[in-house]
Design a protein around this motif. Structure first.
Motif, mmCIF file in Angstrom:
data_model
loop_
_atom_site.group_PDB
_atom_site.id
_atom_site.type_symbol
_atom_site.label_atom_id
_atom_site.label_comp_id
_atom_site.label_asym_id
_atom_site.label_seq_id
_atom_site.Cartn_x
_atom_site.Cartn_y
_atom_site.Cartn_z
ATOM 1 N N TYR A 86 -55.126 78.809 -8.922
ATOM 2 C CA TYR A 86 -56.225 78.375 -7.434
ATOM 3 C C TYR A 86 -57.017 78.513 -7.807
ATOM 4 N N SER A 143 -41.514 77.972 8.082
ATOM 5 C CA SER A 143 -42.168 77.410 7.450
ATOM 6 C C SER A 143 -42.162 78.780 5.845
ATOM 7 N N GLY A 144 -42.601 78.712 5.338
ATOM 8 C CA GLY A 144 -42.761 80.130 4.224
ATOM 9 C C GLY A 144 -43.862 81.233 4.297
ATOM 10 N N THR A 145 -44.796 80.463 5.014
ATOM 11 C CA THR A 145 -46.001 81.642 6.023
ATOM 12 C C THR A 145 -45.201 82.495 6.582
ATOM 13 N N GLU A 173 -41.569 71.329 7.676
ATOM 14 C CA GLU A 173 -42.113 72.239 7.126
ATOM 15 C C GLU A 173 -40.500 73.125 7.398
ATOM 16 N N ALA A 187 -50.554 82.678 1.650
ATOM 17 C CA ALA A 187 -50.179 82.627 2.757
ATOM 18 C C ALA A 187 -49.527 84.424 2.551
ATOM 19 N N ASN A 220 -43.199 85.008 5.589
ATOM 20 C CA ASN A 220 -43.732 85.897 4.108
ATOM 21 C C ASN A 220 -44.360 87.275 5.582
HETATM 22 C C1 LIG Z 1 -46.962 81.707 -3.448
HETATM 23 C C2 LIG Z 1 -46.465 80.331 -1.896
HETATM 24 N N1 LIG Z 1 -46.421 81.725 -0.429
HETATM 25 C C3 LIG Z 1 -46.113 81.043 0.340
HETATM 26 C C4 LIG Z 1 -45.921 80.080 0.921
HETATM 27 C C5 LIG Z 1 -46.160 79.209 2.183
HETATM 28 O O1 LIG Z 1 -45.004 78.107 2.274
HETATM 29 P P1 LIG Z 1 -45.787 77.401 3.485
HETATM 30 O O2 LIG Z 1 -46.413 76.095 3.236
HETATM 31 O O3 LIG Z 1 -44.187 76.342 3.787
HETATM 32 O O4 LIG Z 1 -45.569 77.954 4.991
HETATM 33 C C6 LIG Z 1 -46.191 79.114 -0.773
HETATM 34 C C7 LIG Z 1 -46.909 77.572 -0.445
HETATM 35 O O5 LIG Z 1 -47.114 77.328 0.241
HETATM 36 C C8 LIG Z 1 -46.431 79.998 -1.426
HETATM 37 O O6 LIG Z 1 -46.647 78.741 -2.672
#
Ligand SMILES: Cc1ncc(COP(=O)(O)O)c(C=O)c1O
Length: 367
Positions: A311, A59-61, A193, A88, A64
């Protein structure tokens, strides 16, 4: 006219057959994890962003978190983060045991304001983590210069900025490591994901691969405590199909944004997005600032037009980060725009009639 905020079904006819072929092969081979789709994706995604390495993750999280871990960020450290971003970005830092230190944003681009970064640096600061928010690259040159002056790492959050560029350079390889998300609604999205990190640093790349897979480069040889952050083959298969279309889709987002701009430019209550020179904004989101935002949103909804707010709360105003002790008023620009921003429908398959319907709705509300 009905205008959904996002319409993933509109993309299906173009890619479904190719994805199903790849899915079928994965099922036949029962190769679900760390197979050839992940390897192909990593190679192509890195190349597309002029980076040497990419590591696909869950995932993106997770990306990070991994990017921060790989830059040796840990308990007691501080990382500078824009206060206007998805949570995230800050969570990735918090998961290492470090604390995010928030900085206010630029009033025009809504990205981190580089002029405010040096004041936030302390003896505990280890990195700066700009976000290419909404698809527009952050102002990277001053950020990289400040980081070099103070010996800090630069982590890019590129979750919303696939194929975006800053001064002719693709994002993702400007800092030490970048984190990407492939959440389904992203410009490049999985059917589930997914995430990735990109880097030009071989040591960091090797470390990221180990962290992703229980701290091991070779099965059962665990050099450190890691995670299960692997990407599934099914998700990599979707991404491999979509990579053939991402540039075309991005151009279409651009066209849509410019049509919105031209139709909204004479409505004095509306501020359209500002594109900084030297940046290729990929319009993950099309954000306007308006007066009477909540009334407008309800009015549009009644007409079948969906919208969003990205947001509604700057991060220091969320329950999750209340413990950091920031007061209301600490970040005046982010706090003010949080009450004014509205995200309009934005995806490649939007048709001009839909964009016209959105703009007509906005015009009639203010009339
Ligand atoms: C700026 C940003 N960082 C991190 C994420 C985290 O990604 P994810 O939802 O794939 O965990 C997102 C997306 O949702 C995001 O918009």
């Amino acid at each position: 006219m009905n205008v959904p905020f996002l319409d993933l079904k509109a993309q299906l006819p173009l890619i479904r057959e190719e994805v199903e072929e790849r899915f079928s092969e994965i099922i036949t081979n029962t190769a679900f994890i760390s197979g050839k789709n992940v390897a192909e994706f990593e190679e192509r995604f890195a190349r597309m962003h002029d980076c040497t390495f990419s590591v696909a993750v869950a995932s993106g999280t997770a990306a990070n978190h991994l990017a921060a871990l790989c830059c040796n960020i840990g308990p007691g450290d501080e990382v500078i983060v824009p206060v206007n971003t998805f949570i995230a970005t800050a969570e990735g830092i918090s998961h290492t045991g470090a604390n995010p230190v928030f900085v206010d944003i630029d009033e025009k681009t809504y990205n981190i304001n580089p002029d405010l970064i040096e004041d936030a640096i302390t003896s505990k600061t280890k990195a700066i983590n700009p976000v290419h928010l909404y698809g527009q690259p952050a102002d990277m040159q001053p950020i990289v210069d400040i980081a070099a002056k103070h010996g800090l790492a630069v982590l890019e959050d590129a979750a919303q900025a696939h194929v975006a560029s800053y001064k002719e350079k693709k994002v993702g390889g400007i800092g030490h490591a970048a984190a990407w998300s492939f959440y389904p609604g992203k410009n490049l999205g999985t059917w589930g994901e997914g995430g990735a990190i990109t880097t030009n640093d071989e040591e960091l790349y090797e470390k990221a691969k180990k962290y992703r897979d229980h701290g091991s480069a070779k099965k059962y040889y665990h050099d450190m405590i890691g995670y299960n952050y692997r990407m599934s083959e099914f998700q990599a298969a979707v991404l491999n199909v979509k990579l053939d279309y991402i540039e075309r889709w991005t151009e279409q987002r651009h066209k849509n944004a410019h049509l919105y701009n031209s139709l909204l430019k004479n409505i004095k209550e509306v501020v359209t997005p500002f594109e900084s020179s030297g940046r290729y904004h990929v319009y993950h989101l099309y954000i306007i600032r308006v007066q009477k935002r909540d009334g407008l949103q309800t009015y549009l909804k009644e007409k079948g037009i969906a919208s969003g707010i990205h947001y509604p709360f700057p991060l220091h105003m969320t329950g999750a980060y209340r413990h950091l002790g920031y007061e209301k008023g600490s970040f005046p620009v982010a706090e003010r725009i949080a009450d004014e921003i509205l995200s309009l429908p934005m995806y490649p398959e939007l048709i001009p009639e839909q964009i016209e319907a959105v703009c007509d709705g906005i015009r009639s509300f203010y009339a």
